[in-house]
Design an enzyme around this catalytic site. Structure first.
Site, mmCIF file in Angstrom:
data_model
loop_
_atom_site.group_PDB
_atom_site.id
_atom_site.type_symbol
_atom_site.label_atom_id
_atom_site.label_comp_id
_atom_site.label_asym_id
_atom_site.label_seq_id
_atom_site.Cartn_x
_atom_site.Cartn_y
_atom_site.Cartn_z
ATOM 1 N N ASP A 107 0.853 -1.196 0.000
ATOM 2 C CA ASP A 107 0.000 0.000 0.000
ATOM 3 C C ASP A 107 0.886 1.242 0.000
ATOM 4 O OD1 ASP A 107 -2.255 -1.572 0.183
ATOM 5 O OD2 ASP A 107 -2.663 -1.136 2.281
ATOM 6 N N ARG A 158 -1.165 -0.452 -8.719
ATOM 7 C CA ARG A 158 -2.550 -0.069 -8.417
ATOM 8 C C ARG A 158 -2.637 1.456 -8.411
ATOM 9 N NH1 ARG A 158 -3.415 -0.806 -2.424
ATOM 10 N NH2 ARG A 158 -3.494 -3.019 -2.873
#
Ligand code: FAD
Length: 279
Positions: A107, A158
């Site tokens: 992340d 992402r």
């Protein structure tokens, strides 16, 4: 125990409960990205503990034969202690995950962590030939340059709009400008990446743009959404042949995550309340 109102957004406190949720997702054609909740540890011990928990989780995923991967937060596995601690822990997780055929996402947190996160990702993507992915944020102005660097690496990227309140010198603050950057960056990724494009957004406009770009460029992609947010859309996309991954948080630190989800949109709170009231 997690109260029903929070269980729309969090899969449970234990890995077993999380994997039970993954089973129901897989039955409906949706894959899972498991995230053990936790962040900003300023001591090494809890960071190492969560890194070890992730190693246990990838073994469980492999054993259960479910379609699932993991996503880790840098500050959860040592970045607030120091870059070395983070690099050691993320490398250990990626190594065990690679042995077990499980994909590892990293992340992205606030802008002060971007360089350390991308450096760690670059080393691992090169070492494991693509078994890792990283998140980048459309609200950060630097992302245009970061994507050029990432285009040459194996692995997945992402693209999200960005969840952190960043200084205006470094980030677009206006929602329309962030959306414009998202569209531009997404097009760049479809045009320049060999595959591994992940659309981390609930926005129907971005999901439909990704479909058009896939048709134009032929680049492989996947859509990622959070547990409890547009669940029906996730199932519909999967039924339509789109690769969908649901980000599934679990763990005993669920309260602040649930609070953020409930506060960011009144629809989230109403949805959770309706689920509790059974209507
Ligand atoms: P928004 O701009 O919030 O909304 C656009 C449209 O989407 C809305 O108009 C509506 O049509 C639809 N929509 C959005 N929410 C709902 C809802 N609850 N119910 C119904 N419709 C809705 N951020 C980071 O900074 N770092 C990360 O590592 C990170 N990882 C993420 C991983 C995943 C899988 C996802 C989905 C998000 C992640 N984010 C991360 C969060 C991201 O940055 C955004 O803050 C968040 O996704 C909100 O932006 P959005 O693109 O979904 O759409």
């Amino acid at each position: 125990m997690i109260p029903p109102i929070a269980s729309n957004f969090v899969a449970g406190e234990s890995p077993a409960e999380a994997l039970e949720h993954v089973e129901t997702l897989n039955d409906r054609g949706v894959n899972a990205i498991l995230n053990l909740l936790g962040e900003h540890y300023d001591e090494r011990a809890p960071a190492d503990e969560d890194a070890a928990a992730y190693e246990g989780l990838v073994r469980d995923i492999d054993e259960s034969d479910l379609d699932a991967c993991v996503s880790v937060k840098p500050s959860q596995i040592g970045l607030d202690v120091g870059e070395d601690a983070f690099r050691e822990n993320v490398a250990a997780i990626a190594e065990v995950a690679d042995e077990h055929g499980v994909f590892t996402w990293i992340d992205m947190e606030d802008h002060e962590t971007t360089d350390a996160t991308l450096d760690a990702y670059e080393a691992l993507a090169t070492e494991y030939g693509g078994g890792v992915g990283v998140c980048v944020q459309a609200n950060l102005k630097r992302t245009e340059d970061d994507l050029e660097r990432l285009a040459d690496l194996p692995g997945k990227v992402r693209l999200v709009k960005g969840a952190y309140d960043e200084p205006k010198e470094l980030a677009y603050k206006d929602k329309a400008r962030v959306n414009e950057a998202y569209r531009d960056y997404l097009e760049y990724m479809f045009a320049e990446f060999d595959g591994g494009v992940a659309v981390g957004s609930h926005d129907p406009e971005m999901v439909s743009l990704a479909r058009d770009l896939h048709e134009e460029y032929g680049t492989d992609y996947e859509v990622q959404m959070l547990m409890g947010v547009r669940d029906d859309a996730q199932y519909e996309l999967a039924a339509d042949g789109v690769e969908v991954w649901q980000y599934v948080p679990y763990g005993d630190k669920w309260f602040s995550y649930f609070y953020r989800r409930a506060m960011e949109r009144k629809e989230n709170m109403l949805f959770a309340l309706r689920a509790v009231l059974g209507r």
